[in-house]
Write a protein that holds these residues in place. Structure first.
Motif, PDB file in Angstrom:
ATOM      1  N   TRP A  60       0.820  -1.207   0.000  1.00 17.98           N
ATOM      2  CA  TRP A  60       0.000   0.000   0.000  1.00 17.98           C
ATOM      3  C   TRP A  60       0.861   1.267   0.000  1.00 17.98           C
ATOM      4  O   TRP A  60       0.489   2.268  -0.615  1.00 17.98           O
TER       5      TRP A  60
ATOM      6  N   HIS B  32       1.840   2.124  -3.365  1.00 15.59           N
ATOM      7  CA  HIS B  32       0.759   2.680  -4.186  1.00 15.59           C
ATOM      8  C   HIS B  32       0.150   3.932  -3.571  1.00 15.59           C
ATOM      9  O   HIS B  32      -1.017   4.236  -3.795  1.00 15.59           O
TER      10      HIS B  32
ATOM     11  N   GLN C 200      -7.628   6.203  -2.599  1.00 19.81           N
ATOM     12  CA  GLN C 200      -6.844   5.045  -2.169  1.00 19.81           C
ATOM     13  C   GLN C 200      -7.182   4.641  -0.733  1.00 19.81           C
ATOM     14  O   GLN C 200      -7.245   3.443  -0.411  1.00 19.81           O
TER      15      GLN C 200
ATOM     16  N   ASN D 190     -10.348   2.970  -0.782  1.00 16.00           N
ATOM     17  CA  ASN D 190     -10.087   1.660  -1.377  1.00 16.00           C
ATOM     18  C   ASN D 190      -9.622   0.657  -0.320  1.00 16.00           C
ATOM     19  O   ASN D 190     -10.001  -0.521  -0.335  1.00 16.00           O
TER      20      ASN D 190
ATOM     21  N   CYS E  69     -14.534   5.452  -3.106  1.00 13.90           N
ATOM     22  CA  CYS E  69     -13.281   5.425  -3.867  1.00 13.90           C
ATOM     23  C   CYS E  69     -13.515   5.870  -5.306  1.00 13.90           C
ATOM     24  O   CYS E  69     -12.780   6.707  -5.842  1.00 13.90           O
TER      25      CYS E  69
ATOM     26  N   GLU F 129      -6.379   0.939  -7.375  1.00 14.33           N
ATOM     27  CA  GLU F 129      -5.231   0.774  -6.481  1.00 14.33           C
ATOM     28  C   GLU F 129      -3.922   1.107  -7.183  1.00 14.33           C
ATOM     29  O   GLU F 129      -3.041   1.754  -6.622  1.00 14.33           O
TER      30      GLU F 129
END
Length: 358
Positions: A32, A35, A91, A94, A114, A168
């Motif tokens: 994560w 990203h 994100q 998400n 999201c 993502e």
């Protein structure tokens, strides 16, 4: 009624396994952070993230704060910063939908947050971005098409890992578009909107037809432009398989699980029943006739504990030239902390430039 209670019990168990892994497993957050997630958000909220309510509250608060920042940037005509804040806000939403394994209304509600954040980000982008629903073999797949306003040199189709969605991996989309590529980024079977709206779970057959359909669409929608594939993890495996398609020019595959498969963490195994048609059968390609695949770069982290390096090397040996294997000594699965460099090397190679200096 018993069936519902059993499903709820299994879902709660999976959530607890996932949260426990986030506390105990070194590297859990690497995916994560790679990203967009900010390290400080994790480090400052470790105790709160140890429960589902805490998880939701922390990430919802962060998402709302980023949305407020985005509004201020919009008011000040700073579209680039506004776009960045909206995407990062998305994100965090998400992450909330991701922790909920069962594809139900609660998960969809958070995923809509999201999607709404990404919709606002798209309006701020200097690129032309549209949502598109592609029909393949009577199944509908939802994706994003991003066309940079600058000269467009080729197409990149992003092939996402099974437990991810098109939102993502937005940094992949951004980097390739910035370099002048038209980017197609679709939710395949078992992913994102394709799963939650159209209820398509994943198996080998529909993943094969899905990618064939995306490639065929790209060739028809943008005639004359080379079509390239960029896939990570299970998406990397399918990028190799789809690379047999005669319309494909070049392939980049990052940490593709070889024929022996992949060693999934326990919490991850629990999640798979919600996205796969048959967990025992899986959905990864069988990797036959790999000599038909060439013009490929394979990236691999030598600290990858989720798959056997020698199995990957054996798979690579079966591919035809032109090919190249690039390894990172200190990286694990998906080479998370080398992804910006890895994408730049990929961009240079797709453009026919030298990649050794990056």
């Amino acid at each position: 009624m018993k069936r519902v209670k059993t499903m709820d019990l299994n879902s709660d168990k999976t959530i607890q396994k996932t949260i426990l892994s986030s506390v105990l497993q070194e590297g859990f957050w690497s995916r994560w952070i790679a990203h967009g997630l900010q390290k400080d958000v994790i480090n400052n909220n470790l105790s709160n993230l140890a429960s589902l309510d805490g998880w939701i509250n922390v990430f919802q608060k962060e998402a709302k704060n980023l949305t407020l920042q985005a509004v201020k940037y919009t008011d000040n005509q700073n579209r680039a910063k506004a776009e960045q804040c909206y995407r990062l806000s998305g994100q965090y939403y998400n992450l909330i939908q991701w922790i909920l394994p069962e594809p139900n209304n609660r998960k969809m509600s958070w995923y809509n947050e999201c999607l709404e954040a990404f919709k606002k980000a798209d309006k701020q982008s200097k690129d032309d971005i549209i949502k598109y629903t592609l029909k393949v073999d009577d199944k509908e797949y939802i994706g994003r098409i991003r066309k940079p306003l600058r000269e467009q040199s080729a197409i990149v189709i992003i092939v996402n890992p099974i437990d991810s969605n098109k939102e993502e991996l937005y940094t992949y989309e951004t980097d390739f578009a910035e370099a002048g590529f038209i980017v197609l980024n679709f939710d395949g079977p078992g992913q994102g909107e394709t799963l939650l709206i159209h209820k398509h779970k994943a198996n080998k057959e529909n993943w094969s037809s899905f990618l064939s359909g995306v490639i065929k669409f790209a060739n028809k929608a943008f005639p004359g432009l080379p079509i390239n594939l960029f896939g990570t993890s299970s998406g990397g495996a399918w990028a190799i398989e789809a690379g047999k398609n005669p319309f494909v020019s070049k392939i980049v595959s990052v940490s593709p699980p070889p024929g022996a498969g992949i060693n999934l963490p326990d919490y991850f195994k629990s999640r798979m029943s919600n996205v796969l048609e048959d967990v025992d059968k899986g959905f990864l390609p069988d990797f036959k006739e790999l000599q038909l695949v060439n013009n490929i770069i394979v990236f691999h982290g030598l600290q990858d504990v989720m798959m056997d390096s020698q199995e990957l090397f054996n798979l690579y040996d079966q591919l035809s030239p032109e090919k190249r294997l690039i390894t990172y000594e200190d990286e694990g699965h998906c080479c998370n902390f080398k992804l910006p460099e890895l994408r730049q090397r990929s961009i240079n190679w797709l453009k026919g430039e030298n990649i050794n200096g990056v």
